[in-house]
Design a protein around this motif. Structure first.
Motif, short mmCIF file in Angstrom:
data_model
loop_
_atom_site.label_atom_id
_atom_site.label_comp_id
_atom_site.label_asym_id
_atom_site.label_seq_id
_atom_site.Cartn_x
_atom_site.Cartn_y
_atom_site.Cartn_z
N ARG A 40 8.81 -7.07 3.59
CA ARG A 40 9.58 -5.84 3.35
C ARG A 40 9.09 -5.13 2.10
NH1 ARG A 40 15.57 -7.76 3.65
NH2 ARG A 40 15.11 -9.27 5.24
N LEU A 44 7.42 -1.44 1.90
CA LEU A 44 8.03 -0.42 1.06
C LEU A 44 7.01 0.16 0.08
CD1 LEU A 44 10.63 1.04 0.45
CD2 LEU A 44 11.23 -0.78 -1.13
N ASP A 48 5.68 3.96 -0.13
CA ASP A 48 5.66 4.70 -1.39
C ASP A 48 4.32 5.39 -1.59
OD1 ASP A 48 8.21 3.80 -1.95
OD2 ASP A 48 7.56 2.23 -3.34
N THR A 77 11.98 7.16 0.32
CA THR A 77 11.63 5.96 -0.44
C THR A 77 12.57 5.75 -1.62
OG1 THR A 77 10.00 7.14 -1.79
CG2 THR A 77 9.18 6.03 0.18
N THR A 80 15.75 4.39 -0.24
CA THR A 80 15.57 3.00 0.17
C THR A 80 15.58 2.07 -1.04
OG1 THR A 80 14.25 3.74 2.05
CG2 THR A 80 14.10 1.43 1.47
N HIS A 81 14.92 2.47 -2.11
CA HIS A 81 14.91 1.64 -3.33
C HIS A 81 16.32 1.51 -3.91
CE1 HIS A 81 10.68 0.81 -4.02
NE2 HIS A 81 10.39 2.04 -3.64
N ARG A 84 18.42 -0.72 -1.65
CA ARG A 84 17.98 -2.11 -1.72
C ARG A 84 18.50 -2.81 -2.98
NH1 ARG A 84 11.81 -4.09 -2.32
NH2 ARG A 84 12.14 -6.24 -1.72
#
Length: 87
Positions: A40, A44, A48, A77, A80-81, A84
């Motif tokens: 993952r 990711l 990026d 992105t 998502t960061h 997460r």
């Protein structure tokens, strides 16, 4: 050795887990480990790089479509960061 009360409480927890998340209960029962986060993380980071590349190419080449794709990908992105790290 667990007391009768402790065994009863543990059985209740097991039943609740089985009802709420049967996949997790099965994985715990079978002793399966969770999948590594390395894949993952690698995906990711790749996403990026693609997002930044799209944004830079879109700023160099006078094409608003590429710039828009870069902005959208970079927004995804960042989202998502953030999502997460909240887990």
């Amino acid at each position: 050795m667990l007391s009768h009360h402790d065994r009863t409480e543990l059985a209740k927890i097991e039943r609740n887990l089985e009802l709420s998340d049967p996949d997790l209960a099965a994985a715990l029962r079978e002793g399966k480990r969770r999948k590594s986060r390395a894949l993952r993380t690698a995906l990711l980071v790749a996403f990026d790089i693609v997002a930044v590349t799209l944004l830079v190419v879109g700023l160099i080449v006078p094409d608003p479509g590429v710039t828009l794709c870069g902005i959208l990908a970079l927004t995804a992105t960042v989202w998502t960061h953030v999502a997460r790290h909240r887990l």
